[in-house]
Enzyme design. Sequence first.
Site, PDB file in Angstrom:
ATOM      1  N   HIS A  84      56.683  90.387  50.334  1.00  0.00           N
ATOM      2  CA  HIS A  84      57.149  91.055  51.553  1.00  0.00           C
ATOM      3  C   HIS A  84      58.263  92.068  51.334  1.00  0.00           C
ATOM      4  CE1 HIS A  84      55.072  88.315  54.454  1.00  0.00           C
ATOM      5  NE2 HIS A  84      55.196  87.460  53.461  1.00  0.00           N
ATOM      6  N   LYS A 118      65.708  94.637  65.907  1.00  0.00           N
ATOM      7  CA  LYS A 118      65.269  94.018  64.652  1.00  0.00           C
ATOM      8  C   LYS A 118      66.531  93.534  63.953  1.00  0.00           C
ATOM      9  CE  LYS A 118      63.422  98.145  63.638  1.00  0.00           C
ATOM     10  NZ  LYS A 118      62.084  98.268  63.109  1.00  0.00           N
ATOM     11  N   ARG A 119      66.394  92.758  62.855  1.00  0.00           N
ATOM     12  CA  ARG A 119      67.575  92.349  62.114  1.00  0.00           C
ATOM     13  C   ARG A 119      68.414  93.574  61.747  1.00  0.00           C
ATOM     14  NH1 ARG A 119      68.107  86.789  60.730  1.00  0.00           N
ATOM     15  NH2 ARG A 119      69.894  87.510  59.523  1.00  0.00           N
ATOM     16  N   LYS A 133      67.396  99.282  57.292  1.00  0.00           N
ATOM     17  CA  LYS A 133      66.700  99.572  58.551  1.00  0.00           C
ATOM     18  C   LYS A 133      67.400 100.684  59.334  1.00  0.00           C
ATOM     19  CE  LYS A 133      65.023  94.760  59.034  1.00  0.00           C
ATOM     20  NZ  LYS A 133      63.547  94.839  59.020  1.00  0.00           N
ATOM     21  N   THR A 183      56.580  94.976  61.902  1.00  0.00           N
ATOM     22  CA  THR A 183      55.533  94.528  62.819  1.00  0.00           C
ATOM     23  C   THR A 183      55.909  94.832  64.272  1.00  0.00           C
ATOM     24  OG1 THR A 183      56.530  92.335  62.518  1.00  0.00           O
ATOM     25  CG2 THR A 183      54.420  92.735  61.436  1.00  0.00           C
ATOM     26  N   LYS A 216      53.931  96.167  67.912  1.00  0.00           N
ATOM     27  CA  LYS A 216      54.076  95.563  69.245  1.00  0.00           C
ATOM     28  C   LYS A 216      54.407  96.625  70.287  1.00  0.00           C
ATOM     29  CE  LYS A 216      55.642  91.455  66.891  1.00  0.00           C
ATOM     30  NZ  LYS A 216      56.807  90.758  66.313  1.00  0.00           N
TER      31      LYS A 216
HETATM   32  N1  GPU Z   1      60.650  90.347  55.624  1.00  0.00           N
HETATM   33 BR1  GPU Z   1      61.510  89.471  51.806  1.00  0.00          BR
HETATM   34  C1  GPU Z   1      61.452  89.481  56.338  1.00  0.00           C
HETATM   35  O1  GPU Z   1      61.397  89.435  57.563  1.00  0.00           O
HETATM   36  N2  GPU Z   1      62.292  88.646  55.679  1.00  0.00           N
HETATM   37  C2  GPU Z   1      62.360  88.621  54.324  1.00  0.00           C
HETATM   38  O2  GPU Z   1      63.147  87.856  53.736  1.00  0.00           O
HETATM   39  C3  GPU Z   1      61.504  89.506  53.629  1.00  0.00           C
HETATM   40  C4  GPU Z   1      60.685  90.363  54.276  1.00  0.00           C
HETATM   41  C5  GPU Z   1      59.755  91.231  56.390  1.00  0.00           C
HETATM   42  C6  GPU Z   1      59.713  92.676  55.938  1.00  0.00           C
HETATM   43  O3  GPU Z   1      61.037  93.172  55.844  1.00  0.00           O
HETATM   44  C7  GPU Z   1      58.907  93.455  56.965  1.00  0.00           C
HETATM   45  O4  GPU Z   1      58.776  94.794  56.567  1.00  0.00           O
HETATM   46  C8  GPU Z   1      57.516  92.831  57.121  1.00  0.00           C
HETATM   47  O5  GPU Z   1      56.833  93.426  58.181  1.00  0.00           O
HETATM   48  C9  GPU Z   1      57.635  91.341  57.382  1.00  0.00           C
HETATM   49  O6  GPU Z   1      58.433  90.712  56.392  1.00  0.00           O
HETATM   50  C10 GPU Z   1      56.289  90.649  57.401  1.00  0.00           C
HETATM   51  O7  GPU Z   1      55.545  90.976  56.269  1.00  0.00           O
END
Ligand code: GPU
Length: 839
Positions: A374, A567-568, A573, A678, A682
């Site tokens: 991810h 978002k976080r 970001k 994601t 949405k």
């Molecule tokens: N993502 Br690694 C998280 O939410 N937490 C993490 O620790 C890591 C990845 C996210 C990605 O930042 C995001 O771009 C992606 O859409 C999501 O995972 C699901 O794949």
Amino acid sequence: VEASVPEPQREAWRKHSAREFNTSDQFEDAVVRHIETTLARSLYNVDESGAYAGTALAFRDRLVIEWNRTQQNQTSADQKRVYYLSLEFLMGRALDNAMLNVGMKDVARKGLDELGFRMEDIIDQERDAALGNGGLGRLAACFLDSLATLNYPAWGYGLRYRYGIFRQEIVNGYQMEVPDYWLEFNPWEFPRHDVTVDVQFYGTIRKYMDDSGKQHTAWENGEIVTAVAYDAPIPGYGTTTTNNLRLWSSKASHGEFDFTKFNSGEYEASVADTQRAETISAVLYPNDSLDRGKELRLKQQYFWCAASLFDIVRRFKKSKKAWSDFPNQVAIQLNDTHPTLAIPELLRILIDIEGLEWDEAWSIVQKTFSYTNHTVLPEALEKWSVPLVQNLLPRHLQIIYDINLQFLQFVERNFPKDRDMLSRVSIIEESQPKMVRMAYLAVIGSHKVNGVAELHSDLIKTTIFKDFVKIHGPDKFTNVTNGITPRRWLHQANFRLSELIASKLGGYDYLNDLTLLHKLENYVDDKDFRKEFQDIKYANKLRLARYIKEAQGITVNPASLFDIQVKRIHEYKRQQLNIFGVIHRYLELKEMSPADRKKAQPRVSIFGGKAAPGYWMAKTIIHLINQVSEVVNNDKDIGDALKVVFLEDYNVSKAEIIVPASDISEHISTAGTEASGTSNMKFVLNGGLIIGTCDGANIEITREVGEDNIFLFGNLSEDVEDLRHAHYYSGLNIDPSLQRVFDEIRNGMFGDAGQFSSLVNSITDHGDYYLVSDDFKSYVETQKLIDEAYKNQEEWLTKTITVVARMGFFSSDRCIEEYAQEIWNTEPVVPPAKPQNGA
Ligand code: GPU
């Protein structure tokens, strides 16, 4: 556990078997019965929380019936099951979802009304199940919804944290963290006190030979902690399939040790042991995309992997099949590297306990596992120090070294000329101390590795896993672009829009096949349709405006352009780019004549998101947003022309209000850093346009909706490295408009400048790693284009309808079909027909 009722008595069981409610009358029966008996309350002392509990319990009864039938049916179908191992499941609320998936929301609405309650207020009583940080955890939740909806036999495995992600409070503009004790009342979970696994930590290794001369390894004398299963039903939409989410809770094992201590008067020591054991599943680590290498986190990972694998192997062994059949019965998906210890754990079970030879065990392991990556951010790639692993999991470290040895010998044979290759691809990094590279272990132990959007899947092949593409061949690496469940993110969050779509498409089939949305393009010129579509967006903005007033005390005009970034909070970001853009807008507005200001497109800039408690820069960004909000919202010159809102405690249930209300949302990560994203999907699915960089799934969204229907800006990922180099060797090129923003911050326009110096200096003096200065100008210009475009409401409306029609690709159902075909090799199990008598 294995007892069943003899044949002669089964008739009585069938006659009295639990019945599902089908009418609102039967629903009311169930609610009142639960309130009066399960909750011991009455019509004289039932508030909304009591009515929620009664409603949830009534629906729970229904789910449990389907759940039991599904599990029996899937067991007898004897097909391959999917196990989705994830440290995070960001489920949000369950009641609304249960009502919709079971198809009884209208029945419940009528029933609740007759009992004197409003459905919306009841739904609002539920606390979020917030066992996740952000996108990764929410993806797992969407995948569970799709797996059940598509009738795949699949279980989620995770940890039952006592505390989920913290609740965020904003005090004087600063983030404060409050513990999220969510378990006070959770009707959705079923403790399985009979389903436990003893998990070992620490201890010693003993090698010995049996009578036949065979070598064995035993792991002994460790500390034992017990894992207890808590199950939650996961209902599919429009199907009776109800899958299982099994979360493990830790408790002290009741070995003799405790009793000895207790009886000899060491009461406190025995209590301390209990607490130490319970600590393992106590709290979710609140870091998103960051590895901190803490021992307790490693304990969590092993505890969860060991319990889950024991459970999976136990289930397989009941079938009495040969071990070679294991990969035909079991597919295990690793959600990031967090569950990578499952790889050496399965080897340990097969070799040390079941007596298989290495080669056979290894072949089973590789066929069983697959791994989703991810992120490419270096700070997020997990590494565990060898001494830490040696101490906590001595046998696993040996196995990891054995895997590495076999692997490096293979590499040496195949790439004899590339001497550096061995140290580059070794699972063990030769640092001080040595480190175990979990991503490499996950790649080597899996048969497939996927990224989560096309650009990201390409990037992992050319950066972090480049050597592994050479070693294993390109076919091991694949892409599954992320998706979202349209049930929660359209039907539930935006019911009026769902209803409108259904009225044109001839029903709700599109919720099971999102590509049907394309037919909406036939209605872009339909006057009535356009009017209703526009009215719905306005109503959703009004709903959010009310919420903003209630939660933050800020009045916003729903006719303004709503610009949302939720978002976080993370430097990559780039919420800082957004807030600098807002400051720039404010400065421009201040300079305008009142007449010009009146002509400017009014805008509400809405932010939301949590910062990891130890991430100071992210907390500084939150503070700046709140300070800007304070200044701008109270500036009498500005009025409705600009409002700035930071929404406290962004979470899944709030997202369901926020997402349908955007005109524009921001997905503006430095190119190449956001694996997919994601929330971009949405927002667009709900008729919001986006401003974004060429990053993650934004690229595929552009391909689907068309370049004219998205606002892209900024540098491309292939140029990022050169730009960083240029910063280092020739300095930055700061646009005068951005310089002005910095000057005003440094002059104290938003309060004590010292508070924000680290943030501004990270750009001006420390290399601007995330390219804020490089992208600022095109960002601001693109925002201007958005203001202009928004003024033409008819064209804007056409765009928003068009993008909704073109979002069919982004259903998580499509993702699950791709995983099933390309990675898991699994088939759905036809759900059982409903029995006539409810048995
Ligand atoms: N993502 Br690694 C998280 O939410 N937490 C993490 O620790 C890591 C990845 C996210 C990605 O930042 C995001 O771009 C992606 O859409 C999501 O995972 C699901 O794949």
